[in-house]
Design a protein around this motif. Structure first.
Motif, mmCIF file in Angstrom:
data_model
loop_
_atom_site.group_PDB
_atom_site.id
_atom_site.type_symbol
_atom_site.label_atom_id
_atom_site.label_comp_id
_atom_site.label_asym_id
_atom_site.label_seq_id
_atom_site.Cartn_x
_atom_site.Cartn_y
_atom_site.Cartn_z
ATOM 1 N N UNK A 4 0.830 -1.201 0.000
ATOM 2 C CA UNK A 4 0.000 0.000 0.000
ATOM 3 C C UNK A 4 0.865 1.251 0.000
ATOM 4 N N UNK A 5 2.099 1.138 0.517
ATOM 5 C CA UNK A 5 2.963 2.314 0.535
ATOM 6 C C UNK A 5 3.434 2.666 -0.877
ATOM 7 N N UNK A 67 -9.101 6.292 -9.093
ATOM 8 C CA UNK A 67 -8.963 5.815 -7.722
ATOM 9 C C UNK A 67 -8.172 6.861 -6.947
ATOM 10 N N UNK A 68 -8.711 7.262 -5.800
ATOM 11 C CA UNK A 68 -8.044 8.249 -4.950
ATOM 12 C C UNK A 68 -7.940 7.652 -3.554
ATOM 13 N N UNK A 69 -6.715 7.470 -3.056
ATOM 14 C CA UNK A 69 -6.491 6.837 -1.756
ATOM 15 C C UNK A 69 -7.238 5.501 -1.672
ATOM 16 N N UNK A 70 -7.177 4.767 -2.766
ATOM 17 C CA UNK A 70 -7.762 3.435 -2.781
ATOM 18 C C UNK A 70 -9.269 3.387 -2.944
ATOM 19 N N UNK A 71 -9.899 4.539 -3.166
ATOM 20 C CA UNK A 71 -11.360 4.607 -3.233
ATOM 21 C C UNK A 71 -11.788 5.297 -4.528
ATOM 22 N N UNK A 80 -13.034 8.776 4.058
ATOM 23 C CA UNK A 80 -12.191 9.110 2.906
ATOM 24 C C UNK A 80 -11.913 10.615 2.874
ATOM 25 N N UNK A 81 -12.976 11.406 3.067
ATOM 26 C CA UNK A 81 -12.814 12.867 3.020
ATOM 27 C C UNK A 81 -11.881 13.372 4.122
#
Lengths: 291, 287
Positions: A4-5, A67-71, A80-81
């Motif tokens: 994930x890093x 995809x932003x930060x996995x979402x 997420x926000x």
């Protein structure tokens, strides 16, 4: 964990957006790595804000993957926000609250906010902390926007033309703030009209024109090596000339030898980022006009 | 390091009821503070019922008592007669006008967009609005009653039963008005037009609902029309709480008709809440 890093913080592929008949985005593709600062460059109406607002979850895309930060930003929830910081292109108008009240209020939304006074100092508003936001100048309000963007200690910060209306001193102060965020490992997506700003702050950049990506790469490599070849310009009886050459000194020496004198209006130019950018954008315009 | 922090934040959830309430309370304080710093809303919604009440009480001050029996007793001053209508108007304005204009303005000036990008739950935002409406409307009614009592010598109810009636009419009225305010905030296209769209609707409603003009003098069809809307019932409920019992005879059915008041207001409350939940968006997302 290691996976994930190294996974990209932002991943966009074939991003497309239509407003009715208008194709605002036509297949934009890029990734942003953790800790990276990525600049989106391009003329007004090129699709920069559309791209950034899709990634912030404010607009829906017509096609493509994001995809932003996995979402997927279309379905980004509160958790997420809490990991995002957003500086929109237009200033909000809270008006009737002071700078300090506004920042303390927004800080309360986040699980691990920054210290309010430190953020106010970092954007250079300590003397205005107790002033109502409606009494601030445009540039000062913009600094409040930036402060609100970083107050939640975001992992990913969106900056949509953040320094519009800043005087040079404020801009340099802003750059220092961004560099301190970069040292903390914050990933940043920046759109700007100021190429010096992009060169100062970003690791990589994409140039968007007419909704298409016309260049992508390290900021010092945009446009490819070709675009960086020095240019020799001079004038003789036939009018102006220009020649791209890897060996400008030898070329000028030949020129002097051939003409037997000093060439008129001689200059040797290494294309600046701005020259390269303008060439990319104008090439795209020409291509579209010829269609 | 980034990875470690991201895993801890994703396991923690920020949508819990405790956090929603805490942020809602924070919003209420923030909203109330901004409300009182805003000149125009202070005049048009907060002071409006009191200002109109003073004008009416002064203008009709010499016209003598109304509602007196054949023996000349049981009458009340015009000021006392207008008080329940003004209280009802205050409830309506604090809820509908204030919220509809406020939210429409926040939608067009970017306030909602900024909140949308933050981890503020929508429910906390609504709680904040409701808290602000509750605080400002109670202060507004307090001011109205104080002026009525101290300046115009209006007799306020002396028993708990009438105050209890006032309490539930107020709570039901303010909840309904707040829900309708949020629902109506979608109607104006821009913040600038919000007042122009919302104020006339409510003004017409005030004229046909027995706030400015005695309800029983209106033609039957207009009474029927007004009976569909909540203000007529809030005003009637306020009269049942603040006027002497013998005034019930002047109501359309000859009674306060408390049951229908509850029914109509609850129906509007539920309808307004459903429309608000279905239509509220942080921003106008283009398709």
């Amino acid at each position: 964990m290691t996976e994930s890093a190294s996974a990209p913080v932002v991943s966009v592929a074939g991003l497309t957006k239509h407003y009715g008949e208008v194709e605002a985005l036509r297949g934009v593709t890029f990734d942003i790595a953790p800790g990276e600062t990525f600049a989106l460059l391009g003329p007004n109406g090129a699709g920069k804000s559309t791209t950034i607002e899709i990634l912030e979850g404010f607009r829906d895309r017509t096609a493509g993957d994001a995809t932003v930060l996995g979402t997927d930003p279309t379905h980004g929830g509160i958790d997420w926000k809490a990991r995002l910081g957003i500086v929109l292109q237009s200033t909000g108008e809270p008006g009737n609250v002071t700078v300090h009240e506004q920042l303390s209020h927004f800080a309360s939304f986040y699980p691990d906010p920054r210290n309010v006074d430190e953020v106010i100092r970092a954007v250079g508003l300590e003397e205005k902390a107790k002033t109502l936001i409606r009494s601030l100048s445009g540039g000062q309000r913009r600094r409040v926007d930036v402060a609100l963007g970083v107050i939640g200690r975001p992992e990913l910060l969106f900056l949509d033309e953040p320094t519009t209306g800043f005087d040079p001193e404020a801009r340099h102060q802003f750059w220092d703030l961004i560099r301190s965020l970069q040292r903390e490992g914050t990933t940043i997506l920046l759109t700007t009209h100021y190429l010096d700003e992009a060169a100062q702050l970003s690791d990589r950049a994409a140039v968007i024109a007419g909704g298409r990506m016309v260049a992508l790469g390290r900021i010092d490599g945009l446009g490819g090596d070709e675009a960086r070849i020095p240019l020799v310009r001079w004038r003789d009886v036939d009018g102006p000339h220009e020649q791209r050459t890897e060996t400008p000194a030898a070329f000028v020496a030949d020129l002097v030898a051939a003409s037997g004198g000093e060439p008129r209006d001689l200059e040797i130019v290494r294309p600046s980022l701005e020259d390269i950018y303008l060439e990319l954008v104008q090439a795209d315009e020409k291509e579209r006009n010829s269609l | 390091m980034t990875a470690i922090r991201s895993t801890t934040t994703t396991t923690r959830t920020l949508g819990g009821p405790g956090r929603i309430l805490r942020l809602g309370a924070g919003r209420a304080v923030y909203e109330t503070r901004s409300y009182f710093r805003q000149g125009d809303s202070l005049f048009f919604t907060f002071l409006f019922p009191t200002v109109i009440f003073v004008i009416f009480a002064v203008a009709f001050g010499s016209s003598g008592d109304v509602g007196a029996g054949p023996d000349g007793t049981g009458g009340i001053s015009m000021a006392a007669y207008y008080l329940p209508g003004m209280a009802a108007a205050g409830v309506l304005l604090s809820g509908i006008q204030n919220l509809a204009v406020d939210i429409a303005t926040e939608r067009s000036d970017g306030t909602l967009k900024r909140l949308a990008g933050s981890p503020l739950p929508v429910l906390s935002y609504f709680l904040g609005k409701f808290g602000q409406v509750l605080v400002t409307s109670i202060l507004q009614l307090l001011l109205l009653f104080l002026v009525a009592r101290l300046v115009f010598g209006v007799e306020l109810p002396g028993d708990a039963e009438h105050w209890a009636r006032f309490g539930w009419v107020y709570l039901l009225g303010i909840a309904t008005s707040a829900a309708l305010g949020i629902a109506l905030s979608r109607v104006p296209r821009t913040g600038k037009s919000a007042s122009a769209v919302i104020v006339p609707i409510l003004l017409v409603l005030q004229f046909v609902s027995g706030v400015y003009i005695q309800f029983s003098v209106l033609p039957d069809w207009l009474q029927t029309f007004a009976s569909v809307f909540p203000l007529k019932w809030i005003a009637q409920g306020m009269r049942s709480a603040l006027l002497p019992e013998n005034f019930a005879a002047a109501e359309p059915g000859g009674t306060w008709d408390v049951g229908t008041t509850v029914l109509v207001l609850v129906a509007w409350l539920i309808g307004g809440t459903i429309v608000s939940l279905l239509t509220f968006r942080w921003n106008r997302k283009d398709a």
